[in-house]
Structures are given as structure tokens and as C-alpha cells.
Scaffold this active site. Sequence first.
Site, PDB file in Angstrom:
ATOM      1  N   HIS A  76     -21.670   2.263  11.310  1.00  0.00           N
ATOM      2  CA  HIS A  76     -22.686   2.988  10.537  1.00  0.00           C
ATOM      3  C   HIS A  76     -22.118   3.434   9.189  1.00  0.00           C
ATOM      4  O   HIS A  76     -22.716   3.183   8.132  1.00  0.00           O
ATOM      5  CB  HIS A  76     -23.169   4.205  11.330  1.00  0.00           C
ATOM      6  CG  HIS A  76     -24.213   5.011  10.628  1.00  0.00           C
ATOM      7  ND1 HIS A  76     -25.562   4.792  10.782  1.00  0.00           N
ATOM      8  CD2 HIS A  76     -24.103   6.045   9.744  1.00  0.00           C
ATOM      9  CE1 HIS A  76     -26.235   5.637  10.035  1.00  0.00           C
ATOM     10  NE2 HIS A  76     -25.370   6.420   9.392  1.00  0.00           N
ATOM     11  N   GLU A  77     -20.973   4.094   9.207  1.00  0.00           N
ATOM     12  CA  GLU A  77     -20.390   4.601   7.967  1.00  0.00           C
ATOM     13  C   GLU A  77     -19.894   3.463   7.079  1.00  0.00           C
ATOM     14  O   GLU A  77     -19.926   3.574   5.848  1.00  0.00           O
ATOM     15  CB  GLU A  77     -19.252   5.580   8.274  1.00  0.00           C
ATOM     16  CG  GLU A  77     -19.666   6.797   9.092  1.00  0.00           C
ATOM     17  CD  GLU A  77     -20.811   7.585   8.451  1.00  0.00           C
ATOM     18  OE1 GLU A  77     -20.960   7.534   7.216  1.00  0.00           O
ATOM     19  OE2 GLU A  77     -21.553   8.249   9.200  1.00  0.00           O
TER      20      GLU A  77
ATOM     21  N   HIS B 273     -22.648   2.376   4.807  1.00  0.00           N
ATOM     22  CA  HIS B 273     -22.733   3.210   3.607  1.00  0.00           C
ATOM     23  C   HIS B 273     -21.618   2.844   2.625  1.00  0.00           C
ATOM     24  O   HIS B 273     -21.848   2.694   1.416  1.00  0.00           O
ATOM     25  CB  HIS B 273     -22.583   4.695   3.979  1.00  0.00           C
ATOM     26  CG  HIS B 273     -23.726   5.251   4.763  1.00  0.00           C
ATOM     27  ND1 HIS B 273     -25.044   5.132   4.369  1.00  0.00           N
ATOM     28  CD2 HIS B 273     -23.752   5.968   5.930  1.00  0.00           C
ATOM     29  CE1 HIS B 273     -25.819   5.741   5.246  1.00  0.00           C
ATOM     30  NE2 HIS B 273     -25.061   6.251   6.206  1.00  0.00           N
TER      31      HIS B 273
END
Length: 398
Positions: free
Chosen positions: A25-26, A29
Amino acid sequence: MQILSLLQDYLIPFLIVLTILVFVHEMGHYLIARRCGVRIEAFSIGFGPELFGWTDRTGTRWKFSAIPLGGYVKMFGDADVTSRAMKEGDSHAENLDAGEHTGDWADGTARPLTEEEKAVSFHHKSLSQRSWIVAGGPLANFLLAIVILTGMFAIYGQPTTPPVVTGVLESSAAEAAGILPGDRIVEINGQKIERFEQIRRVVQLGLDAPLDIVMLRDGGRVEVMAQPELVTAEDNLGNKYETARLGIQAEGREYIRHGIVDSVWFAIEETASLTQATLQAVWQIVVGTRSADELGGPIRIAQLSGQVADISVVSVVLFTAILSVNLGLINLFPVPMLDGGHLLFYSIEALRGRPLGEKAQEYGFRIGLALVLSLFVFVTWNDLVRLRVIEYLVGLVT
């Protein structure tokens, strides 16, 4: 010994699965932010004090932190890990580790950014760039699910049971509707049925809503109307829950391997189906047709992680894909503090032609924090009730 057993059975599988999901997920980003020219100050798995880490040649601090329930990517210009914009007078000291920032006055507060610093600041990027950076996390989770399912369908096979009825429970909704062994279900409420697993999902999500079922019997088409009944079931962990039951059985489950192209297509289809099913279940909880007691928190996820780890590696992989879809979807909910909340603010900015005022955003983040914390407390309470911890504690003081 009991503590070691619990760590091995529940905590370790849970932390492994959660770390993978948070990292992906990170990283979503991070990669899009770097692509847009944003300077990354910290990439953390977990929150709170740093346990260990290292700094790369671009100045990004990669670290593992003490509270392993999430993570964050802190970009240049952020006031804190929620990506709130830094404004003049804000203090870095309470939010950043030493060496993770530049551009302070001598008293430790933020000064106006130079043009060079604005060029690498997240909050000075265009609206479309900021939107893509924020959406990158959830998109990475959906992509992970597709990759996992693609590999599973190509290497191990897609679980498939023919939608042929091999048994009908007595006094069930299926018996009342006239469904017979040997019937092949081909359509429910206009949805084409190819696998028995699809029938189970339609029934469970529809609760006790009537089903318009089309079947093949002796070479002809037969259409019946059935209304599933709500029953109390119990999972392998002893947790009781309410579910819908049509009352039919099927046999002959097998794992069908697909070519890589077909595997990708079926993986996308399954990811979309999981997303639709999750949204439908959440909406049913919101409107009150499904009990909120079904919501589970970290303890419940840890239990399930340990349970699937005992079954097989394939079960763990499939469970990771399902959790990845849920993580991506939850983060898209329009709640400030979550990625969806940022995207909501950006949508308003696009409509207004300018961002919301600082006070409106501040109140929004406070409300979002309250909602997130309330949900965390609620699902943790559900977990403790399932484990009968609350009942045990009440017994100690009465």
C-alpha cells in the site's frame, strides 16, 4: 509455552500478512510520488518510535516502528503522517525524526519554502498529481490482489465446483421452491452462474431476499422463486454469526488451471466480485439489514491468519488477496484521515477551483480521526466479545 504457541499460531502469521499489505500500500504512494518528483522523507512500516531503519542516498528514512498496525509515507511539506500541509509556524519537532526535514527557522518552526523546495513538495504539485499519489496506495492493493490471484489460478488452479445440485436439505427454502438433485443452476436474479461458489456468494449477500432461479432439468429450462432463510452458523473458531441458507449441496470441487492471459482475466473478475461483495455487505450494515457484530478487528484478523496458516500456503495466499482488496477499498472510503478523505477534499477543490479553507480541513481531519478511532474501538470490542473476554472480566467483579 502457551504464550509461545499463541505467537506462533496467531501473531506471527498476522504480522507477516499485515506487513506485506502495508508495504505494498505505502509503496503505491511512494512510487507515484517519486514519479511526480516529490521528495520522500520517511517510509515507515508501523507507527510510533522507530525500532530500526536506514537512510538511502536520496535522504529517505526507511524504518520499522513500534506499533505494527499500519504505516505511512511522509512527503516533503507534510506537517505529519496524515499528509496535512505544513504551514508557517508549525513545529517539526513533534512529528519528525532528526535529520528528516529541511527548511526550519532557528526555533524549529517551519519557514516559507524556497522555489527549489516547492518543486519537490507534495502540496505544491498539481491537483491531478496529488490525486494520483493518494490513490496509489489503494490501487497497489487491488493490483496485489490481481497478481496473487493470477499466480494462484495459473499455478495451482481456480477453485471450481459445478453448479449442479447433488443434495437438498429437508424443510429448506430449496425444497419449498421445488429444487431437485440433478438440477443445474444457470442463472440467479439475472446473473449468469458458472460455478457453485457464485451461488453461495449471491445467497449470503442477498440475506433473505427472494431469488429468481433458472435451472436446467432433463434438457429443459425451469424457473423457480426461492427465499433463503436466515440461520445462525458457527465458524471453525467457535464464532456464531447469522447467514442466509438456501439449502442445496454440491460436490466435485476441483482446481482448474488457466493460461496466463485467462488467469489475469479471471483474477480481475474475482477482484471486482470481492469488491462488489464487500461494498454490498458494508451498505447492508449501514442500513441495518446486516448486523454490525460481523465486523472484526485486529484480533479477529490475527485469528483468521493463524487459522488459514494451519490449512495450507494456498489458503494464506488467498486470504492475503482478500485482505488486500478490503484494505484498498476501506482506504477509499470518503473519511478524512483515509486516502478517500483526501480524494474527497481534492474533488471539492476541483469543483471550487481552490482548496477548502484550513479550518474546514482541520475540522474534517478531527472528525475523521474520531470516526477511525471509534470504528477501531468498536471492532476490537466485537473481537473481545467473541473471545468471551468481556464476560470473563465481568465475572471477576460480580
